[in-house]
Design an enzyme around this catalytic site. Structure first.
Site, PDB file in Angstrom:
ATOM      1  N   THR A  85     -13.352 -34.688 -19.694  1.00 19.20           N
ATOM      2  CA  THR A  85     -14.585 -33.851 -19.822  1.00 19.20           C
ATOM      3  C   THR A  85     -14.804 -32.988 -20.848  1.00 19.20           C
ATOM      4  OG1 THR A  85     -14.550 -33.560 -17.246  1.00 19.20           O
ATOM      5  CG2 THR A  85     -15.987 -32.112 -18.716  1.00 19.20           C
ATOM      6  N   HIS A 122     -15.432 -35.329 -24.372  1.00 22.99           N
ATOM      7  CA  HIS A 122     -16.961 -35.687 -24.052  1.00 22.99           C
ATOM      8  C   HIS A 122     -17.823 -34.297 -24.440  1.00 22.99           C
ATOM      9  CE1 HIS A 122     -20.384 -37.277 -21.949  1.00 22.99           C
ATOM     10  NE2 HIS A 122     -20.986 -35.986 -21.994  1.00 22.99           N
ATOM     11  N   GLU A 123     -17.691 -33.468 -23.939  1.00 25.02           N
ATOM     12  CA  GLU A 123     -18.360 -31.922 -24.344  1.00 25.02           C
ATOM     13  C   GLU A 123     -18.218 -31.779 -25.817  1.00 25.02           C
ATOM     14  OE1 GLU A 123     -20.515 -30.906 -22.645  1.00 25.02           O
ATOM     15  OE2 GLU A 123     -19.823 -32.258 -20.691  1.00 25.02           O
ATOM     16  N   TRP A 156     -26.157 -44.015 -24.091  1.00 24.85           N
ATOM     17  CA  TRP A 156     -27.092 -44.516 -23.678  1.00 24.85           C
ATOM     18  C   TRP A 156     -28.280 -43.909 -24.343  1.00 24.85           C
ATOM     19  CZ3 TRP A 156     -24.376 -41.148 -20.671  1.00 24.85           C
ATOM     20  CH2 TRP A 156     -25.004 -40.296 -20.236  1.00 24.85           C
TER      21      TRP A 156
HETATM   22 ZN    ZN Z   1     -22.725 -35.208 -21.940  1.00 27.67          ZN
END
Ligand code: ZN
Ligand code: CA
Length: 300
Positions: free
Chosen positions: A232, A235-236, A247
């Site tokens: 997580t 990603h952050e 996307w």
């Molecule tokens: Zn995100």
């Protein structure tokens, strides 16, 4: 009176927590990242953010266009070291994560950013050639803003941990020109009531005082909670370094990165050989990308 009000608030909050704990598994939906909603909110409230983002985008395009001039320069090969500080906002519960969890979390970050993670063999052969070491390393701060020794971990008791937004950042913050700030909290405030947000970042160009990442305490460290595997925060921090979702937050959207394929939408779980026809032909999606919503065990 002030004390009474505080106690009232606390007991209401505890009652609400007990209620939500009882119904959590039945109703809660996991939202891997709350950055999109937050960015929308910042864009509406802060005209400087929109302006700064446009300037950064222009600078990035210019850098890419001139990259041959930079190629081979020593500066490009140097590892950039970013001192990181974890502000643990807690009310003496499990959200007061251990130093061990934080050390694990920093280890995961560095494995992922330096492509030293053990699971690079899971990358689709189609993408192996473009997977790269970002030459960025995070180190827990060793000197605090006052010049004193530190282990890079600050612990602040506050009930704001149960519903944390930018307000927790004011409780403890180190200047963002010298440190990367992470706030570990029990629950991140959510724009979508009833769902669990694992992390939330601020893109570059927003207020310095709120720059950094809010991280749900349950996903701090090398943990399998919510299938995140410590990724997580990878990603952050990608968002903090100006990476968009793969996307492009739209159907067949664009992440502004040329060497990642167009994705139809966010992926979850662990799809194998996922394809789309966004461009009229069959294209494989890079579900291993940290900026997708796939399980951490499939990202690498
Ligand atoms: Zn995100
Ligand atoms: Ca792309």
């Amino acid at each position: 009176m002030k004390n009474f009000t505080f106690k009232m608030r606390l007991s209401l909050l505890l009652a609400a927590m007990t209620l939500s704990a009882g119904t959590l598994s039945a109703q809660s939906k996991v939202q891997p990242c709350g950055t999109t909603e937050y960015t929308r909110d910042v864009s509406m409230k802060d005209p400087d953010f929109v302006k700064n983002q446009a300037i950064l985008e222009a600078q990035t395009i210019e850098y890419i266009n001139n990259k041959h001039a930079h190629k081979g320069a020593a500066a490009d090969d140097d590892v950039k070291i970013i001192p990181i500080v974890f502000h643990v906002i807690h009310n003496y519960g499990a959200e007061n994560v251990s130093k061990e969890s934080i050390l694990e979390q920093v280890a995961v970050l560095n494995e992922d950013f330096r492509r030293m993670n053990a699971d690079t063999n899971k990358t689709n052969p189609l993408f192996k050639g473009i997977a790269a070491d970002t030459k960025i390393e995070f180190r827990l701060a060793q000197i605090d803003p006052n010049g004193n020794c530190t282990d890079g971990i600050v612990r602040v008791p506050s009930i704001l941990t149960y519903d944390a937004g930018n307000d927790v950042k004011a409780l403890s913050y180190w200047p963002n020109n010298k440190y990367f700030n992470v706030w570990v909290v029990q629950t991140i405030t959510n724009a979508q009531p009833g769902s669990i947000v694992l992390g939330r970042s601020q893109f570059p160009g927003g207020s310095n005082l709120t720059d950094g990442v809010l991280l749900r305490s349950e996903v701090c460290g090398r943990t399998t909670n919510y299938q995140n595997f410590g990724r997580t925060l990878t990603h952050e921090i990608g968002h903090s370094l100006n990476l968009r979702h793969i996307w492009g937050d739209a159907n067949c959207g664009n992440d502004q990165v040329n060497d990642t394929p167009i994705h139809q939408d966010a992926n979850d779980g662990c799809p194998v050989n996922k394809t789309n026809t966004c461009l009229g032909t069959v294209t494989y999606e890079m579900v291993e990308n940290y900026m997708d919503y796939t399980n951490g065990s499939c990202q690498n």
